[in-house]
Design a protein around this motif. Structure first.
Motif, PDB file in Angstrom:
ATOM      1  N   SER A  20      49.496  52.428  45.439  1.00 23.68           N
ATOM      2  CA  SER A  20      50.317  52.899  44.317  1.00 23.68           C
ATOM      3  C   SER A  20      49.599  53.642  43.270  1.00 23.68           C
ATOM      4  CB  SER A  20      51.374  51.979  43.851  1.00 23.68           C
ATOM      5  OG  SER A  20      50.478  51.101  43.175  1.00 23.68           O
ATOM      6  N   GLY A  21      48.376  53.084  42.996  1.00 28.72           N
ATOM      7  CA  GLY A  21      47.536  53.618  42.005  1.00 28.72           C
ATOM      8  C   GLY A  21      47.911  53.173  40.616  1.00 28.72           C
ATOM      9  N   THR A  22      48.772  52.049  40.683  1.00 30.22           N
ATOM     10  CA  THR A  22      49.143  51.330  39.442  1.00 30.22           C
ATOM     11  C   THR A  22      47.928  50.191  39.155  1.00 30.22           C
ATOM     12  OG1 THR A  22      50.074  49.527  40.481  1.00 30.22           O
ATOM     13  CG2 THR A  22      51.588  51.353  39.677  1.00 30.22           C
ATOM     14  N   HIS A  23      47.875  50.024  37.719  1.00 22.78           N
ATOM     15  CA  HIS A  23      46.777  48.983  37.325  1.00 22.78           C
ATOM     16  C   HIS A  23      47.508  47.760  36.760  1.00 22.78           C
ATOM     17  CE1 HIS A  23      43.580  51.426  38.647  1.00 22.78           C
ATOM     18  NE2 HIS A  23      44.192  52.673  37.768  1.00 22.78           N
ATOM     19  N   PRO A  24      47.391  46.551  36.977  1.00 23.99           N
ATOM     20  CA  PRO A  24      47.988  45.452  36.630  1.00 23.99           C
ATOM     21  C   PRO A  24      47.364  45.257  35.327  1.00 23.99           C
ATOM     22  CG  PRO A  24      46.339  44.835  38.153  1.00 23.99           C
ATOM     23  CD  PRO A  24      46.265  46.196  38.237  1.00 23.99           C
ATOM     24  N   ASP A  25      48.080  44.473  34.022  1.00 19.44           N
ATOM     25  CA  ASP A  25      47.486  44.256  32.929  1.00 19.44           C
ATOM     26  C   ASP A  25      46.613  43.092  32.801  1.00 19.44           C
ATOM     27  OD1 ASP A  25      49.615  46.099  31.848  1.00 19.44           O
ATOM     28  OD2 ASP A  25      50.971  44.295  31.650  1.00 19.44           O
ATOM     29  N   ILE A  26      46.377  42.429  33.868  1.00 15.98           N
ATOM     30  CA  ILE A  26      45.627  41.344  34.244  1.00 15.98           C
ATOM     31  C   ILE A  26      44.348  41.689  35.145  1.00 15.98           C
ATOM     32  CG2 ILE A  26      47.019  39.667  33.288  1.00 15.98           C
ATOM     33  CD1 ILE A  26      46.899  38.581  36.257  1.00 15.98           C
ATOM     34  N   ASP A  27      43.496  40.805  35.013  1.00 24.76           N
ATOM     35  CA  ASP A  27      42.384  41.003  36.175  1.00 24.76           C
ATOM     36  C   ASP A  27      42.725  40.196  37.348  1.00 24.76           C
ATOM     37  OD1 ASP A  27      40.052  40.548  37.865  1.00 24.76           O
ATOM     38  OD2 ASP A  27      39.004  39.488  36.452  1.00 24.76           O
ATOM     39  N   LEU A  28      42.951  40.793  38.448  1.00 20.14           N
ATOM     40  CA  LEU A  28      43.498  40.171  39.820  1.00 20.14           C
ATOM     41  C   LEU A  28      42.638  38.967  40.034  1.00 20.14           C
ATOM     42  CD1 LEU A  28      44.696  43.085  41.623  1.00 20.14           C
ATOM     43  CD2 LEU A  28      46.161  41.627  40.274  1.00 20.14           C
ATOM     44  N   ALA A  29      41.386  38.764  39.825  1.00 18.59           N
ATOM     45  CA  ALA A  29      40.524  37.507  40.111  1.00 18.59           C
ATOM     46  C   ALA A  29      41.123  36.435  39.368  1.00 18.59           C
ATOM     47  CB  ALA A  29      39.308  38.020  39.852  1.00 18.59           C
ATOM     48  N   THR A  30      41.731  36.483  38.485  1.00 19.46           N
ATOM     49  CA  THR A  30      42.299  35.324  37.668  1.00 19.46           C
ATOM     50  C   THR A  30      43.599  34.656  38.302  1.00 19.46           C
ATOM     51  OG1 THR A  30      43.833  36.614  35.808  1.00 19.46           O
ATOM     52  CG2 THR A  30      41.101  36.266  35.424  1.00 19.46           C
ATOM     53  N   ILE A  31      44.141  35.367  39.080  1.00 15.82           N
ATOM     54  CA  ILE A  31      45.520  34.962  39.577  1.00 15.82           C
ATOM     55  C   ILE A  31      45.477  33.573  40.214  1.00 15.82           C
ATOM     56  CG2 ILE A  31      47.377  35.160  41.434  1.00 15.82           C
ATOM     57  CD1 ILE A  31      47.139  38.108  41.075  1.00 15.82           C
ATOM     58  N   PRO A  32      44.376  33.222  41.015  1.00 12.73           N
ATOM     59  CA  PRO A  32      44.247  31.765  41.662  1.00 12.73           C
ATOM     60  C   PRO A  32      43.949  30.719  40.173  1.00 12.73           C
ATOM     61  CG  PRO A  32      42.924  33.042  42.810  1.00 12.73           C
ATOM     62  CD  PRO A  32      43.388  33.895  41.763  1.00 12.73           C
ATOM     63  N   ASP A  33      43.562  30.935  39.051  1.00 11.23           N
ATOM     64  CA  ASP A  33      43.370  30.034  38.240  1.00 11.23           C
ATOM     65  C   ASP A  33      44.812  30.048  37.210  1.00 11.23           C
ATOM     66  OD1 ASP A  33      40.597  29.788  38.555  1.00 11.23           O
ATOM     67  OD2 ASP A  33      39.931  31.455  37.333  1.00 11.23           O
ATOM     68  N   ARG A  34      45.390  31.236  37.267  1.00  7.35           N
ATOM     69  CA  ARG A  34      46.738  31.169  36.686  1.00  7.35           C
ATOM     70  C   ARG A  34      47.774  30.416  37.625  1.00  7.35           C
ATOM     71  NH1 ARG A  34      47.779  35.811  33.043  1.00  7.35           N
ATOM     72  NH2 ARG A  34      45.655  36.623  32.447  1.00  7.35           N
ATOM     73  N   MET A  35      47.706  30.568  38.719  1.00  7.58           N
ATOM     74  CA  MET A  35      48.676  29.525  39.774  1.00  7.58           C
ATOM     75  C   MET A  35      48.206  27.937  39.538  1.00  7.58           C
ATOM     76  SD  MET A  35      50.734  31.692  41.108  1.00  7.58           S
ATOM     77  CE  MET A  35      50.571  32.448  39.512  1.00  7.58           C
ATOM     78  N   ALA A  36      46.891  28.003  39.423  1.00  4.20           N
ATOM     79  CA  ALA A  36      46.764  26.330  39.196  1.00  4.20           C
ATOM     80  C   ALA A  36      47.234  25.878  37.824  1.00  4.20           C
ATOM     81  CB  ALA A  36      45.163  26.080  39.094  1.00  4.20           C
ATOM     82  N   VAL A  37      47.297  26.472  36.774  1.00 13.66           N
ATOM     83  CA  VAL A  37      47.879  26.165  35.758  1.00 13.66           C
ATOM     84  C   VAL A  37      49.430  26.112  35.688  1.00 13.66           C
ATOM     85  CG1 VAL A  37      48.439  27.074  33.417  1.00 13.66           C
ATOM     86  CG2 VAL A  37      46.137  27.340  34.089  1.00 13.66           C
ATOM     87  N   LYS A  38      49.937  27.072  36.511  1.00 17.24           N
ATOM     88  CA  LYS A  38      51.406  27.011  36.641  1.00 17.24           C
ATOM     89  C   LYS A  38      51.776  25.706  37.343  1.00 17.24           C
ATOM     90  CE  LYS A  38      55.102  29.687  39.133  1.00 17.24           C
ATOM     91  NZ  LYS A  38      55.467  30.807  39.638  1.00 17.24           N
ATOM     92  N   LYS A  39      50.987  25.405  38.544  1.00 16.19           N
ATOM     93  CA  LYS A  39      51.186  24.322  39.338  1.00 16.19           C
ATOM     94  C   LYS A  39      51.170  22.949  38.567  1.00 16.19           C
ATOM     95  CE  LYS A  39      49.972  21.899  43.601  1.00 16.19           C
ATOM     96  NZ  LYS A  39      49.061  21.844  44.804  1.00 16.19           N
TER      97      LYS A  39
END
Length: 120
Positions: A20-39
């Motif tokens: 899509s050529g869109t850019h997320p507001d966050i670094d996608l590499a941090t998603i697993p760490d963010r999911m660990a916080v959420k869990k």
């Protein structure tokens, strides 16, 4: 894109970004760490969630007092849920009450958690 990021779909978010050529507001590499916080938070391990947040970004809880208050409020709920009523009361009086001073929103959000005191 926001859905993919918040739900932890790293590969799908990467493919969506490329196609899509869109850019997320966050670094996608941090998603697993963010999911660990959420869990951790969802499982009731609030202290672990706070530690993980501080590992990700040591300033986030200092710059977002509402987030820190909500995590501490969840900690109070977990103490009550685990039957640690005396510890919960002490925590509420020593930690949460001082956080709620001056913040009408925090006082409003804290009231339902402390109503259990009436039924002891």
């Amino acid at each position: 894109m926001n859905f993919l990021v918040t739900e932890g779909y790293v590969e799908a978010a990467k493919k969506f970004r490329m196609e899509s050529g869109t850019h997320p507001d966050i670094d996608l590499a941090t998603i697993p760490d963010r999911m660990a916080v959420k869990k951790a938070a969802q499982c009731g391990n609030v202290e672990d969630a706070i530690e993980k947040i501080n590992d990700l970004n040591p300033e986030i809880l200092d710059t977002n007092p509402q987030l820190f208050f909500q995590l501490q409020q969840q900690r109070l709920i977990e103490l009550i849920r685990n039957g640690k009523v005396e510890e919960a009361l002490e925590f509420a009086q020593e930690e949460l009450a001082s956080m709620a001073d001056g913040y009408r929103f925090h006082q409003y959000k804290l009231t339902p958690n402390l109503q259990f005191k009436q039924y002891r």
